[in-house]
Design a protein around this motif. Sequence first.
Motif, PDB file in Angstrom:
ATOM      1  N   GLY A  48      42.267   2.004 114.675  1.00 37.05           N
ATOM      2  CA  GLY A  48      40.857   2.130 114.323  1.00 37.05           C
ATOM      3  C   GLY A  48      40.485   3.541 113.926  1.00 37.05           C
ATOM      4  N   LEU A  49      41.069   4.514 114.611  1.00 34.87           N
ATOM      5  CA  LEU A  49      40.843   5.915 114.270  1.00 34.87           C
ATOM      6  C   LEU A  49      41.322   6.205 112.860  1.00 34.87           C
ATOM      7  CD1 LEU A  49      40.277   8.931 114.942  1.00 34.87           C
ATOM      8  CD2 LEU A  49      42.582   9.020 115.922  1.00 34.87           C
ATOM      9  N   ARG A  80      38.696   6.381 105.637  1.00 35.87           N
ATOM     10  CA  ARG A  80      37.432   6.060 104.968  1.00 35.87           C
ATOM     11  C   ARG A  80      36.608   7.326 104.735  1.00 35.87           C
ATOM     12  NH1 ARG A  80      32.122   5.250 106.193  1.00 35.87           N
ATOM     13  NH2 ARG A  80      32.472   5.708 108.407  1.00 35.87           N
ATOM     14  N   LEU A  81      36.487   8.149 105.758  1.00 41.04           N
ATOM     15  CA  LEU A  81      35.701   9.378 105.629  1.00 41.04           C
ATOM     16  C   LEU A  81      36.283  10.304 104.564  1.00 41.04           C
ATOM     17  CD1 LEU A  81      35.077  10.168 109.419  1.00 41.04           C
ATOM     18  CD2 LEU A  81      33.434   9.221 107.801  1.00 41.04           C
ATOM     19  N   GLN A 119      28.595   3.405 109.846  1.00 39.83           N
ATOM     20  CA  GLN A 119      29.891   2.752 110.029  1.00 39.83           C
ATOM     21  C   GLN A 119      30.726   3.440 111.104  1.00 39.83           C
ATOM     22  OE1 GLN A 119      32.201   1.321 106.599  1.00 39.83           O
ATOM     23  NE2 GLN A 119      30.493   1.926 105.285  1.00 39.83           N
ATOM     24  N   LEU A 120      30.660   4.744 111.162  1.00 35.47           N
ATOM     25  CA  LEU A 120      31.414   5.465 112.180  1.00 35.47           C
ATOM     26  C   LEU A 120      30.818   5.209 113.567  1.00 35.47           C
ATOM     27  CD1 LEU A 120      33.747   7.367 112.714  1.00 35.47           C
ATOM     28  CD2 LEU A 120      32.245   9.306 112.205  1.00 35.47           C
ATOM     29  N   PHE A 178      33.741  14.216 101.733  1.00 32.49           N
ATOM     30  CA  PHE A 178      34.861  14.996 102.265  1.00 32.49           C
ATOM     31  C   PHE A 178      34.926  16.364 101.599  1.00 32.49           C
ATOM     32  CE2 PHE A 178      39.480  16.088 101.963  1.00 32.49           C
ATOM     33  CZ  PHE A 178      39.641  16.466 103.288  1.00 32.49           C
ATOM     34  N   GLU A 179      34.528  16.433 100.348  1.00 32.20           N
ATOM     35  CA  GLU A 179      34.510  17.717  99.652  1.00 32.20           C
ATOM     36  C   GLU A 179      33.590  18.709 100.355  1.00 32.20           C
ATOM     37  OE1 GLU A 179      32.771  19.280  95.446  1.00 32.20           O
ATOM     38  OE2 GLU A 179      34.254  17.661  95.317  1.00 32.20           O
ATOM     39  N   THR A 180      32.468  18.207 100.891  1.00 27.01           N
ATOM     40  CA  THR A 180      31.549  19.074 101.633  1.00 27.01           C
ATOM     41  C   THR A 180      32.227  19.647 102.867  1.00 27.01           C
ATOM     42  OG1 THR A 180      29.663  17.775 100.870  1.00 27.01           O
ATOM     43  CG2 THR A 180      29.315  19.182 102.799  1.00 27.01           C
TER      44      THR A 180
END
Length: 565
Positions: free
Chosen positions: A250-251, A257-258, A235-236, A264-266
């Motif tokens: 868009g950014l 979303r990310l 998707q990115l 995101f925890e990673t």
Amino acid sequence: MSGPVISSRVLRALSAVTALCSIGAILMAASAGQADAPTQQQAQQPQVPKFRRLTEAQYRATIADIFGPDIKVSGRFEPDMRVGGLLAAGTSAVSLTPAGAEQYEQIARGIAEQVVDAKHRDRLVGCAPSASDPQGAACAADFFKRVGLRIYRRPLTDGEVKLAVAQTLAAAATVKDFHGGLVIMLTAMLSDLPFLFQTDREVADPSAPGGRTIDAWSRASKLSYFLWNSTPDEQLLQAAADGSLMTQAGLIRQVDRLMALPRFETGVRSFFDDFLQLEGMMSLSKDGIIYPAFRSSAAPAAREQTLRTITTLLVEENGDYRDLFTTRRVAMNRQLSPLYRIPYGPRDWSMITLPDQDPRVGLLTQISFLALHSHEGRSSPTLRGKALREVLMCEHVPTPPANVNFTIVQDTSNPAFRTTRERLKAHLDDEECASCHKLTDPMGLTLDSFDGAGQFRPTENGVPIDTTGMLDKVPFTDSAGLGKALHDNPKVTQCVAQSAWRYAAGRALLPSEEPLMASLHEDFAHAGFRIRPLFRRIVIDPQFFAVRAPAASRIAGKPSSGRKG
């Protein structure tokens, strides 16, 4: 492994293809998106590096995301380098040595062999020579178009696809095996510069006439490796392909979303692992006679404990960063309970709350900090205080002179100096030594009620340990007071905000970015010192994608204090 056998003839073909691709990558990187020649004034300003080498963790995560977690990554990696306390900031300062290039090629070969072996090829390659495609040219083209996008984090040009197919077929003819040819070309791509390095490709800034920024593919990589510590997902990449990533709306869509996904925890784990220098736990050793409870599994478990505590409090619960220094909640498992001297039955991790009378309060009293910043057989108030200043407050503590005599400090059996505080006081007969120890020891001595393995001890050699101390003129009597002093010290939050920016950018801080750091910290404070808003603020700022830092920031604010990268 059931893949093609690599013979000396194949290795010669592989070396030729790898050399060809690497030379092409260097030329491509040097010429891609070049701006007009800089003016003399611009040339004299510090430049933002355009290349950042993947860390070992990023490399491993990238391979897992492209090919699947069952593809093993084996081999030695080029060592990373800390710049300003961060490995991430060193990624733009390291190069690729000849020995390192050979190591990467060996790692890549092992990966490529697995990708095309009988177990994986149906899923990962998805085609083979056929009656309509006897040599496999169409299959190779389809494979490299698809996988090349993920490997280079941008689409392959028509010329690159043609080159990959031609080299695959030439290698296949040499080894008399189509899949062997794929192994050779895939190895070359996985040991090539566009894969090993994140590249910032410069283009005109559509939102600022006359300005320059990095292209959508570079943006996708920069976002993903910061927020996920891995390669962009489909998707990115699609947002890069359709141009929406070049717009602010868009950014923001992609950033939100990310950050909403579990990965995101990673990204947060990876930042704090680097920021707190916890990779040092993996090579940490303690004297087994002095500290029998500190077994081989204790160090990696202590690293995991700290990271689990941080992600639970800051990501899952969206807590205040400052509370890490005053909380009594901590992740716990059975491996660590003997060092904490608390009963704990479950094998798996869970969050527990230490009782009010427990001497441990906050991050500084966890095994990871205490054991990492100690000697093999004794504690060290100086090392702990130095780490507190340099890691958590971004201050610089000078290294001791080479001729310092540490005999008094090291002699723990001297009856005249029974405690560490007494030995340090006797040691400070040199004013040059005393000036540095004044920066570190008043805080470090407060933590001396924990030994070199991080275990609590109320006495040393039968003498009660004095845990009084001071941080920037704020006095306290124990580790809880030290934690509160850190909680309230603005240098602590300035440091983590500045470090997050440098980690995301993969470089040192530029002088022109001082006002930006002040604005970043101000927004961090307004958000209640929460990590999610901090990370989001960093990646939606136009300067995050700037080709070079402006001479004067457009964001007003006071410069932050502390280390400058």
